[in-house]
Design a protein around this motif. Sequence first.
Motif, short mmCIF file in Angstrom:
data_model
loop_
_atom_site.label_atom_id
_atom_site.label_comp_id
_atom_site.label_asym_id
_atom_site.label_seq_id
_atom_site.Cartn_x
_atom_site.Cartn_y
_atom_site.Cartn_z
N ALA A 4 46.97 7.54 3.65
CA ALA A 4 48.42 7.61 3.80
C ALA A 4 48.94 6.43 4.60
N MET A 5 48.20 6.01 5.61
CA MET A 5 48.63 4.85 6.41
C MET A 5 48.63 3.59 5.56
N ARG A 17 48.89 3.37 2.26
CA ARG A 17 49.91 3.48 1.22
C ARG A 17 51.28 3.12 1.78
N ASN A 18 51.54 3.46 3.01
CA ASN A 18 52.84 3.20 3.62
C ASN A 18 52.88 1.89 4.39
N PRO A 27 55.79 -0.84 2.13
CA PRO A 27 56.66 -0.07 1.24
C PRO A 27 57.39 -0.99 0.26
#
Length: 64
Positions: free
Chosen positions: A27-28, A30-31, A34
Amino acid sequence: MSNLPLFRDPWAKREAWRKSPVFSNRAMFRNLFPGFGIAVVAFTAYVIADNLLLQEKDSKAAHH
């Protein structure tokens, strides 16, 4: 005898956020950037369109 752990952590509730899936490495990552995927697609489309338009202009200029 119960199956409770021998040592109970009094801070366990306060440390539970660290195990949340929001803070996982995936998740880290992927973000981290942005909009990067959208930017790559837009830039690729721009380069292809620019090359096609330049190719058409060059071919028209060569005939005259």
